[in-house]
Design a protein around this motif. Structure first.
Motif, PDB file in Angstrom:
ATOM      1  N   ILE A  80       1.001  -1.208   0.133  1.00  0.00           N
ATOM      2  CA  ILE A  80      -0.021  -0.035   0.089  1.00  0.00           C
ATOM      3  C   ILE A  80       0.704   1.365   0.139  1.00  0.00           C
ATOM      4  O   ILE A  80       2.061   1.218   0.980  1.00  0.00           O
ATOM      5  N   GLU A  81       0.668   2.204  -0.763  1.00  0.00           N
ATOM      6  CA  GLU A  81       1.215   3.580  -1.071  1.00  0.00           C
ATOM      7  C   GLU A  81       0.506   4.524  -0.712  1.00  0.00           C
ATOM      8  O   GLU A  81      -0.787   4.653  -1.356  1.00  0.00           O
ATOM      9  N   LEU A  82       0.740   5.699  -0.049  1.00  0.00           N
ATOM     10  CA  LEU A  82       0.057   6.895   0.203  1.00  0.00           C
ATOM     11  C   LEU A  82       0.604   7.835  -0.580  1.00  0.00           C
ATOM     12  O   LEU A  82       1.624   8.150  -0.611  1.00  0.00           O
ATOM     13  N   SER A  83      -0.344   8.464  -1.161  1.00  0.00           N
ATOM     14  CA  SER A  83      -0.117   9.937  -1.989  1.00  0.00           C
ATOM     15  C   SER A  83      -0.740  11.004  -1.056  1.00  0.00           C
ATOM     16  O   SER A  83      -1.867  11.229  -1.185  1.00  0.00           O
ATOM     17  N   GLU A  84       0.257  11.810  -0.370  1.00  0.00           N
ATOM     18  CA  GLU A  84      -0.429  13.105   0.298  1.00  0.00           C
ATOM     19  C   GLU A  84      -1.085  13.876  -0.758  1.00  0.00           C
ATOM     20  O   GLU A  84      -1.712  14.624  -0.011  1.00  0.00           O
ATOM     21  N   LYS A  85      -0.406  14.110  -1.600  1.00  0.00           N
ATOM     22  CA  LYS A  85      -0.898  15.103  -2.813  1.00  0.00           C
ATOM     23  C   LYS A  85      -2.231  14.850  -3.246  1.00  0.00           C
ATOM     24  O   LYS A  85      -3.037  16.016  -3.330  1.00  0.00           O
ATOM     25  N   TYR A  86      -2.539  13.768  -3.341  1.00  0.00           N
ATOM     26  CA  TYR A  86      -4.020  13.429  -3.759  1.00  0.00           C
ATOM     27  C   TYR A  86      -4.959  12.863  -2.647  1.00  0.00           C
ATOM     28  O   TYR A  86      -6.096  12.589  -3.004  1.00  0.00           O
ATOM     29  N   ASP A  87      -4.336  12.807  -1.491  1.00  0.00           N
ATOM     30  CA  ASP A  87      -5.009  12.064  -0.167  1.00  0.00           C
ATOM     31  C   ASP A  87      -5.696  10.698  -0.817  1.00  0.00           C
ATOM     32  O   ASP A  87      -6.736  10.679  -0.469  1.00  0.00           O
ATOM     33  N   ARG A  88      -4.778   9.836  -1.224  1.00  0.00           N
ATOM     34  CA  ARG A  88      -5.284   8.687  -1.963  1.00  0.00           C
ATOM     35  C   ARG A  88      -3.940   7.702  -1.651  1.00  0.00           C
ATOM     36  O   ARG A  88      -2.869   7.648  -1.314  1.00  0.00           O
ATOM     37  N   VAL A  89      -4.662   6.229  -1.200  1.00  0.00           N
ATOM     38  CA  VAL A  89      -3.801   5.300  -1.021  1.00  0.00           C
ATOM     39  C   VAL A  89      -4.021   4.344  -2.308  1.00  0.00           C
ATOM     40  O   VAL A  89      -5.199   4.161  -2.894  1.00  0.00           O
TER      41      VAL A  89
END
Length: 566
Positions: A80-89
């Motif tokens: 699982i990876e988190l993108s803080e830019k898009y508020d999305r995993v």
């Protein structure tokens, strides 16, 4: 005498020691003070046989189980990876362990699937709602409200269960001289985590972990059928006499339907959740399991919308790639299962005319796949016109044979960037649009589009010419503007709407008003042409009176048609 005193002192000492030991033996202590990972005042996590020590705890609220993303990645799913830019995993699943509705659908995704889900940032920490994602993550979740403990078990098909044959005490250490964490009653069941001599490490129904003596425990091996299937094939759709559908525009996070009143007469809600964003067919997912559950409780069906971003170049790339189309379809199949959707609404707009046949074939492919889940499939289309890339790319006759329903968007007669001011949907223009569309699509499959929005037009004289720009407004905003400015309104019979205008700072403002009166007139066309129903854009722009008008016309259509025949 000295000897007697010595004996007495020994007896006292022994009794004191026994008293202390007895106090320790029987005294109950707070587990939160003993289990180092536990913290009072927050939800604690137990993963299989281990209390998880974390500075950020889960949040259980509104039927959601919000789990810190870092905890998921560390203990549950490393992919699982988190993108803080898009508020999305993002979750890349190379070999899915979960199952879809049928074996045929399972075979579609056996080579892997890439999924994404919205995360919520709370107090600087990112959380993912794992409710509904248990099969995706390969876990079983149990929240114990009494102890505020979230128990998470990774999938396993057998467990050792201990049935207590007498009352026992749960202890933090393997000794009878240890404190007592809890009192366990005869007949109570515990999960056996390990056996060490005469001691059993167990997890209780309260979520506590500790040790009990094995002497009075009946150990049983239990086998389980792991629930790997996300969903079942849907029951057959029971079509109402007239469908009342509304699109719910969701930019990112879905609204909380539990805080909204149930709309009488509304059959279907269509949230704008899915959008294709890349040439390989990656679909951005804004789905929300709680939204669907609340919609179902209110009696609504949910037909989630998927769009092409209205990007004709991206659409061309997608329609030219079998792999991209496969990716799109597979993602939608999985999301449909996760969110328990009842249907999918296809909203492809602004497509090259030369891609007409390829679009039709893609719609046939996705419809065929979704029918394996027994979902309803619908497609949106413009009013027939001579615009190749805006209207003629729809092969209406073939599309009408493939899908269950077609929504004709009988609005934007004068669109946002129109060079001329005018109505969003005058009654004559709407009726002509229906008649044109019925040349290709049977009436029982056609839903008429209804606008809940109004445009205010600003006209400015520039070099002797009228320069126009517009802004979409909700019905409530228009009403407030009329009251605030004390404007006069005039009913335009040929347009089927009220009209008002005013001048301000050298500019002229014009409004063709959509309200319950204009909506009622349009809805009556669905009865006149015996259409499948109406589809309104968009929820939140209407006044409450509009629902009353729609319900009175659409849901009483048989009675009204009978009155006309008499």
């Amino acid at each position: 005498m000295v000897k007697r005193i010595s004996v007495f002192l020994v007896i006292v000492l022994v009794l004191s020691t026994l008293t202390v030991l007895g106090t320790m033996y029987f005294k109950d202590i707070n587990p939160y003070h003993t289990i180092k990972a536990f913290k009072e005042g927050q939800t604690n996590i137990v993963l299989d046989d281990t209390p998880i020590n974390t500075y950020s705890s889960p949040i259980i609220v509104d039927n959601k189980i919000l789990m810190p993303v870092n905890i998921i990645k560390k203990y549950i799913c490393s992919d699982i990876e988190l993108s803080e830019k898009y508020d999305r995993v993002y979750i890349n699943i190379s070999s899915p362990k979960f199952n879809l509705e049928t074996e045929e659908l399972d075979n579609r995704i056996k080579q892997g699937i890439n999924l994404n889900f919205l995360a919520e940032k709370i107090n600087g920490e990112y959380y993912l709602n794992i409710k509904g994602l248990e099969q995706i993550l390969g876990i079983k979740v149990n929240y114990i409200q009494d102890t505020d403990i979230l128990v998470i078990d990774k999938w396993k098909d057998t467990e050792r269960i201990g049935v207590l044959q007498d009352n026992v005490r749960l202890r933090p250490k393997k000794t009878i001289f240890s404190f007592s964490l809890d009192k366990l009653s005869k007949g109570e069941e515990v999960l056996i985590l390990e056996k060490d001599g005469e001691w059993l490490k167990v997890r209780t129904n309260k979520g506590f972990i500790g040790y009990i003596s094995s002497k009075k425990v009946d150990i049983q091996i239990r086998k389980y059928n792991i629930k790997t299937q996300i969903n079942q094939v849907r029951e057959d759709w029971k079509e109402p006499d007239k469908i009342n559908l509304v699109w719910d525009y969701v930019y990112k996070y879905s609204p909380d339907l539990s805080k909204q009143e149930t709309i009488e007469g509304l059959d279907i809600i269509s949230p704008t959740w899915f959008s294709i964003v890349s040439e390989n067919g990656y679909v951005v997912n804004n789905g929300d399991i709680n939204y669907v559950q609340e919609a179902h409780e209110k009696g609504y069906k949910v037909w989630a919308l998927i769009d092409n971003g209205f990007d004709r170049d991206l659409t061309k790339q997608i329609l030219a790639s079998e792999e991209a189309q496969k990716n799109i379809i597979n993602q939608i199949l999985v999301y449909s299962s996760i969110y328990d959707l009842d249907g999918i609404n296809i909203d492809f707009e602004n497509v090259y005319y030369e891609d007409k046949d390829r679009l039709t074939k893609f719609v046939a492919k996705i419809t065929d796949a979704l029918k394996k889940q027994n979902l309803i499939v619908s497609i949106d289309m413009t009013v027939p016109s001579l615009s190749k890339n805006w209207s003629m790319f729809y092969d209406r006759e073939k599309l009408g044979q493939i899908v269950d329903y077609c929504m004709v968007m009988t609005y934007d007669e004068h669109w946002a960037s129109s060079p001329k001011s005018g109505s969003v949907a005058s009654i004559g223009w709407v009726e002509r649009g229906i008649e044109k569309t019925l040349k290709y699509i049977p009436n029982e499959k056609l839903l008429m589009g209804i606008p809940f929005y109004t445009r205010i037009w600003e006209e400015t004289m520039v070099n002797g010419k009228v320069k126009v720009k517009s802004k979409a407004l909700s019905m409530k905003t228009v009403q407030e503007m009329i009251e605030e400015k004390d404007l006069d309104i005039t009913w335009l019979e040929d347009i089927g709407q009220y009209y008002t205008e005013f001048n301000e700072e050298g500019k002229k403002y014009r409004i063709w008003i959509e309200d319950e009166n204009s909506i009622k007139l349009k809805a009556e066309l669905a009865n006149k042409y015996n259409l499948a129903g109406v589809a309104s854009w968009r929820k939140g722009f209407e006044k409450e009176d509009v629902w009353v008008a729609l319900n009175n016309v659409i849901k009483n259509s048989k009675e009204l048609m009978g009155q006309r025949e008499e």
